[in-house]
Design an enzyme around this catalytic site. Structure first.
Site, short mmCIF file in Angstrom:
data_model
loop_
_atom_site.label_atom_id
_atom_site.label_comp_id
_atom_site.label_asym_id
_atom_site.label_seq_id
_atom_site.Cartn_x
_atom_site.Cartn_y
_atom_site.Cartn_z
CE LYS A 1 0.41 -5.87 -5.48
NZ LYS A 1 -0.58 -5.38 -4.54
C1 R5P Z 1 -4.56 -4.21 -5.77
O1 R5P Z 1 -4.14 -3.22 -6.37
C2 R5P Z 1 -4.33 -4.38 -4.38
O2 R5P Z 1 -3.29 -3.53 -4.04
C3 R5P Z 1 -3.99 -5.76 -3.88
O3 R5P Z 1 -3.33 -5.59 -2.68
C4 R5P Z 1 -3.07 -6.54 -4.76
O4 R5P Z 1 -3.68 -6.77 -5.99
C5 R5P Z 1 -2.61 -7.85 -4.11
O5 R5P Z 1 -3.65 -8.62 -3.77
P1 R5P Z 1 -4.07 -9.92 -4.58
O6 R5P Z 1 -3.01 -10.94 -4.30
O7 R5P Z 1 -5.40 -10.29 -4.01
O8 R5P Z 1 -4.12 -9.58 -6.04
#
Ligand code: R5P
Length: 262
Positions: free
Chosen positions: A169
């Site tokens: 990710k």
């Molecule tokens: C951050 O490390 C968290 O795991 C969030 O789940 C991730 O950043 C995704 O969320 P967002 O789309 O709000 O950035």
């Protein structure tokens, strides 16, 4: 392992909409998630997986709920700490199995002075998860002093894959094709800080066109003006190859309160 991976990345098109609501593990009661169940339960029909912490799963999600879970298993620092994202293991794989998860997620911090700690803890999780057949998603976090560009994202993503990640990710950046091309495992993008809906849809679209298999998105969904409409629009971009404009149009309600698409 393959069975669990297919619960995250849908075999029908090789794509995924992961709904990320794990923010509380370092941000506390994040805007939109103060009462996590009230926000998340109506969104779940449009998500392929739910990414959250053990405590959120226990306290907010009914055990009968039929959605694959990706469990966050790293943490240890908060937004009040200078060494934000200096994370270690927060959940045993035994508990992850007990919770019947389809995958686990762990943040690594490439380029930080504590990168070694996060990378070694990550490989511990990979070793245990491999023996149990549980996919590990490496969350390539970006520190506030790091340049968010394709070179850095490719470096962090490739390191994550080389160390054993099954999915990476990362963040969408210009030249994202380079990140995807040099990463041997599927790549999903985080949404990042809340932007306007059209920008978030365009980011998701551009990431998919560049080869990402989907999104692991949080704030741009649950902080949107209409979170249910937004996750449906994201779904269209990911699973139906909709353009950002088509997806945005689908969010406009008619006078009866129905979305224009239906
Ligand atoms: C951050 O490390 C968290 O795991 C969030 O789940 C991730 O950043 C995704 O969320 P967002 O789309 O709000 O950035």
């Amino acid at each position: 392992m393959k069975n669990r991976l297919s619960k995250i990345i849908k075999p029908k098109d090789g794509r995924t909409v992961m709904l990320a609501v794990d923010h509380g593990y370092f941000m506390g009661p994040t805007t939109g998630l103060e009462q996590l169940d009230k926000m998340v339960l109506p969104l779940m029909p449009y998500a392929d997986t739910l990414m959250l912490t053990r405590g959120a799963l226990r306290n907010y999600i009914p055990p009968e709920t039929d959605i694959p879970i990706v469990l966050r298993v790293s943490g240890g620092t908060s937004i009040l700490n200078d060494e934000l994202l200096h994370e270690g293991i927060t959940v045993s794989m035994e508990d992850a199995v007990r919770l019947n998860v389809s995958g686990v997620a762990f943040s690594i911090m490439v380029g930080a002075k504590f990168e070694r700690d996060t990378l070694l803890a990550f490989t511990e999780i990979v070793d245990e998860a491999e023996s149990l057949g549980i996919p590990v998603i490496a969350v390539t976090a970006v520190g506030k002093d790091m340049v968010r560009d394709a070179r850095y994202m490719a470096l962090a993503s490739r390191i994550a894959a080389e160390l054993g990640a099954h999915i990476v990710k990362t963040y969408y950046v210009e030249g994202f094709e380079k990140v995807v091309e040099s990463c041997p495992v599927p790549v999903v993008i985080a949404g990042g800080k809340k932007t306007d809906e059209m920008t978030a849809l365009r980011t998701a679209h551009d990431a998919i066109q560049a080869g990402a298999v989907g999104v692991d998105m949080g704030r741009n969904i649950f902080q949107a003006k209409d979170p249910v409409a937004m996750i449906q629009a994201i779904n269209m971009v990911v699973h139906e190859n909709a353009t950002p404009a088509e997806a945005f149009q689908s969010m406009i309600r008619d006078r009866s309160g129905r979305y224009s698409r239906r």
